[in-house]
Design a protein around this motif. Sequence first.
Motif, PDB file in Angstrom:
ATOM      1  N   GLY A  46       0.801  -1.204   0.000  1.00 32.41           N
ATOM      2  CA  GLY A  46       0.000   0.000   0.000  1.00 32.41           C
ATOM      3  C   GLY A  46       0.838   1.259   0.000  1.00 32.41           C
ATOM      4  O   GLY A  46       2.004   1.238   0.407  1.00 32.41           O
ATOM      5  N   LEU A  47       0.226   2.346  -0.448  1.00 31.60           N
ATOM      6  CA  LEU A  47       0.917   3.626  -0.533  1.00 31.60           C
ATOM      7  C   LEU A  47       1.213   4.188   0.852  1.00 31.60           C
ATOM      8  O   LEU A  47       0.340   4.194   1.723  1.00 31.60           O
ATOM      9  N   VAL A  48       2.433   4.672   1.030  1.00 27.04           N
ATOM     10  CA  VAL A  48       2.801   5.382   2.255  1.00 27.04           C
ATOM     11  C   VAL A  48       2.797   6.894   1.992  1.00 27.04           C
ATOM     12  O   VAL A  48       2.176   7.663   2.718  1.00 27.04           O
ATOM     13  N   ALA A  49       3.499   7.296   0.934  1.00 26.79           N
ATOM     14  CA  ALA A  49       3.591   8.711   0.590  1.00 26.79           C
ATOM     15  C   ALA A  49       4.018   8.824  -0.857  1.00 26.79           C
ATOM     16  O   ALA A  49       4.689   7.944  -1.390  1.00 26.79           O
ATOM     17  N   ARG A  50       3.628   9.942  -1.485  1.00 29.79           N
ATOM     18  CA  ARG A  50       4.056  10.192  -2.852  1.00 29.79           C
ATOM     19  C   ARG A  50       4.265  11.674  -3.030  1.00 29.79           C
ATOM     20  O   ARG A  50       3.706  12.500  -2.296  1.00 29.79           O
ATOM     21  N   ILE A  51       5.076  11.995  -4.047  1.00 27.33           N
ATOM     22  CA  ILE A  51       5.418  13.384  -4.306  1.00 27.33           C
ATOM     23  C   ILE A  51       5.462  13.600  -5.811  1.00 27.33           C
ATOM     24  O   ILE A  51       6.031  12.787  -6.541  1.00 27.33           O
ATOM     25  N   SER A  52       4.849  14.683  -6.247  1.00 28.09           N
ATOM     26  CA  SER A  52       4.836  14.995  -7.674  1.00 28.09           C
ATOM     27  C   SER A  52       6.158  15.634  -8.085  1.00 28.09           C
ATOM     28  O   SER A  52       6.983  15.992  -7.232  1.00 28.09           O
ATOM     29  N   SER A  53       6.329  15.802  -9.371  1.00 24.12           N
ATOM     30  CA  SER A  53       7.545  16.456  -9.851  1.00 24.12           C
ATOM     31  C   SER A  53       7.639  17.894  -9.357  1.00 24.12           C
ATOM     32  O   SER A  53       8.733  18.432  -9.204  1.00 24.12           O
ATOM     33  N   GLY A  54       6.488  18.481  -9.065  1.00 20.54           N
ATOM     34  CA  GLY A  54       6.467  19.855  -8.574  1.00 20.54           C
ATOM     35  C   GLY A  54       6.545  19.979  -7.066  1.00 20.54           C
ATOM     36  O   GLY A  54       6.604  21.096  -6.545  1.00 20.54           O
ATOM     37  N   GLY A  55       6.510  18.824  -6.382  1.00 22.79           N
ATOM     38  CA  GLY A  55       6.672  18.847  -4.938  1.00 22.79           C
ATOM     39  C   GLY A  55       5.400  18.681  -4.125  1.00 22.79           C
ATOM     40  O   GLY A  55       5.456  18.676  -2.891  1.00 22.79           O
ATOM     41  N   SER A  56       4.264  18.499  -4.777  1.00 20.59           N
ATOM     42  CA  SER A  56       3.024  18.238  -4.026  1.00 20.59           C
ATOM     43  C   SER A  56       3.091  16.850  -3.412  1.00 20.59           C
ATOM     44  O   SER A  56       3.570  15.910  -4.053  1.00 20.59           O
ATOM     45  N   THR A  57       2.580  16.725  -2.192  1.00 25.34           N
ATOM     46  CA  THR A  57       2.705  15.464  -1.459  1.00 25.34           C
ATOM     47  C   THR A  57       1.361  14.932  -0.992  1.00 25.34           C
ATOM     48  O   THR A  57       0.401  15.696  -0.766  1.00 25.34           O
ATOM     49  N   ASP A  58       1.298  13.625  -0.855  1.00 27.32           N
ATOM     50  CA  ASP A  58       0.161  12.922  -0.266  1.00 27.32           C
ATOM     51  C   ASP A  58       0.698  11.890   0.705  1.00 27.32           C
ATOM     52  O   ASP A  58       1.754  11.292   0.451  1.00 27.32           O
ATOM     53  N   TYR A  59      -0.039  11.659   1.791  1.00 23.37           N
ATOM     54  CA  TYR A  59       0.382  10.692   2.795  1.00 23.37           C
ATOM     55  C   TYR A  59      -0.781   9.784   3.185  1.00 23.37           C
ATOM     56  O   TYR A  59      -1.943  10.211   3.226  1.00 23.37           O
ATOM     57  N   GLU A  60      -0.448   8.558   3.483  1.00 28.61           N
ATOM     58  CA  GLU A  60      -1.414   7.645   4.089  1.00 28.61           C
ATOM     59  C   GLU A  60      -1.717   8.174   5.489  1.00 28.61           C
ATOM     60  O   GLU A  60      -0.831   8.705   6.167  1.00 28.61           O
ATOM     61  N   ASP A  61      -2.958   8.035   5.912  1.00 28.01           N
ATOM     62  CA  ASP A  61      -3.397   8.690   7.145  1.00 28.01           C
ATOM     63  C   ASP A  61      -2.545   8.321   8.363  1.00 28.01           C
ATOM     64  O   ASP A  61      -2.258   9.169   9.212  1.00 28.01           O
ATOM     65  N   SER A  62      -2.127   7.076   8.470  1.00 26.97           N
ATOM     66  CA  SER A  62      -1.435   6.641   9.686  1.00 26.97           C
ATOM     67  C   SER A  62      -0.031   7.216   9.826  1.00 26.97           C
ATOM     68  O   SER A  62       0.554   7.147  10.907  1.00 26.97           O
ATOM     69  N   VAL A  63       0.511   7.792   8.754  1.00 28.62           N
ATOM     70  CA  VAL A  63       1.877   8.327   8.830  1.00 28.62           C
ATOM     71  C   VAL A  63       1.906   9.855   8.816  1.00 28.62           C
ATOM     72  O   VAL A  63       2.981  10.452   8.954  1.00 28.62           O
ATOM     73  N   LYS A  64       0.754  10.472   8.633  1.00 31.26           N
ATOM     74  CA  LYS A  64       0.710  11.941   8.603  1.00 31.26           C
ATOM     75  C   LYS A  64       1.255  12.514   9.914  1.00 31.26           C
ATOM     76  O   LYS A  64       0.899  12.061  11.002  1.00 31.26           O
ATOM     77  N   GLY A  65       2.127  13.501   9.774  1.00 26.54           N
ATOM     78  CA  GLY A  65       2.727  14.126  10.939  1.00 26.54           C
ATOM     79  C   GLY A  65       3.959  13.416  11.456  1.00 26.54           C
ATOM     80  O   GLY A  65       4.666  13.950  12.310  1.00 26.54           O
ATOM     81  N   ARG A  66       4.211  12.200  10.959  1.00 28.74           N
ATOM     82  CA  ARG A  66       5.397  11.442  11.395  1.00 28.74           C
ATOM     83  C   ARG A  66       6.399  11.240  10.265  1.00 28.74           C
ATOM     84  O   ARG A  66       7.612  11.238  10.508  1.00 28.74           O
ATOM     85  N   PHE A  67       5.907  11.051   9.048  1.00 29.68           N
ATOM     86  CA  PHE A  67       6.776  10.796   7.895  1.00 29.68           C
ATOM     87  C   PHE A  67       6.780  12.017   6.984  1.00 29.68           C
ATOM     88  O   PHE A  67       5.760  12.712   6.848  1.00 29.68           O
ATOM     89  N   THR A  68       7.919  12.243   6.329  1.00 25.46           N
ATOM     90  CA  THR A  68       8.046  13.329   5.364  1.00 25.46           C
ATOM     91  C   THR A  68       8.735  12.818   4.104  1.00 25.46           C
ATOM     92  O   THR A  68       9.842  12.265   4.186  1.00 25.46           O
ATOM     93  N   ILE A  69       8.078  13.002   2.972  1.00 20.74           N
ATOM     94  CA  ILE A  69       8.671  12.622   1.689  1.00 20.74           C
ATOM     95  C   ILE A  69       9.247  13.869   1.029  1.00 20.74           C
ATOM     96  O   ILE A  69       8.669  14.960   1.111  1.00 20.74           O
ATOM     97  N   SER A  70      10.400  13.710   0.397  1.00 19.55           N
ATOM     98  CA  SER A  70      11.023  14.810  -0.336  1.00 19.55           C
ATOM     99  C   SER A  70      11.791  14.238  -1.519  1.00 19.55           C
ATOM    100  O   SER A  70      11.985  13.020  -1.610  1.00 19.55           O
ATOM    101  N   ARG A  71      12.221  15.123  -2.407  1.00 21.37           N
ATOM    102  CA  ARG A  71      12.963  14.635  -3.568  1.00 21.37           C
ATOM    103  C   ARG A  71      13.995  15.673  -3.989  1.00 21.37           C
ATOM    104  O   ARG A  71      13.842  16.866  -3.750  1.00 21.37           O
ATOM    105  N   ASP A  72      15.044  15.144  -4.624  1.00 24.70           N
ATOM    106  CA  ASP A  72      16.080  15.978  -5.215  1.00 24.70           C
ATOM    107  C   ASP A  72      16.074  15.656  -6.708  1.00 24.70           C
ATOM    108  O   ASP A  72      16.599  14.616  -7.115  1.00 24.70           O
ATOM    109  N   ASN A  73      15.468  16.509  -7.501  1.00 20.23           N
ATOM    110  CA  ASN A  73      15.315  16.216  -8.917  1.00 20.23           C
ATOM    111  C   ASN A  73      16.658  16.165  -9.642  1.00 20.23           C
ATOM    112  O   ASN A  73      16.822  15.409 -10.604  1.00 20.23           O
TER     113      ASN A  73
END
Length: 121
Positions: A46-73
């Motif tokens: 199942g999905l934990v977190a995802r990030i678009s090329s522009g930096g928009s993020t989505d998180y699975e409810d149970s990890v919100k506030g605890r996990f952070t997704i980021s990227r270095d293009n």
Amino acid sequence: QVQLVESGGGLVQPGGSLRLSCAASGNIFSIEAMGWYRQAPGKERGLVARISSGGSTDYEDSVKGRFTISRDNAKNTVYLQMNSLKPEDTAVYYCNGNVVVTPTHRVYSFWGQGTQVTVSS
């Protein structure tokens, strides 16, 4: 071909932190969305977190506030900072990327091999 290689998994005590990394390499023109998924024994991936090329993020409810997704293009790399880890976070974590490949500029979905995260005292 495109390869996604994860690193950073391991054993951590409850309340601890880990940082996962996933580096993409190969015939890459660009990468669209990137994400982290997880699969615990006996459960579906199942999905934990995802990030678009522009930096928009989505998180699975149970990890919100605890996990952070980021990227270095520039490095074709996505990260997952995991804080306040709980035993229920124990799973194999997989990286996914929607890659625009060269020379066709078609988009394909690629997966890493997975990295084990175990949260236990």
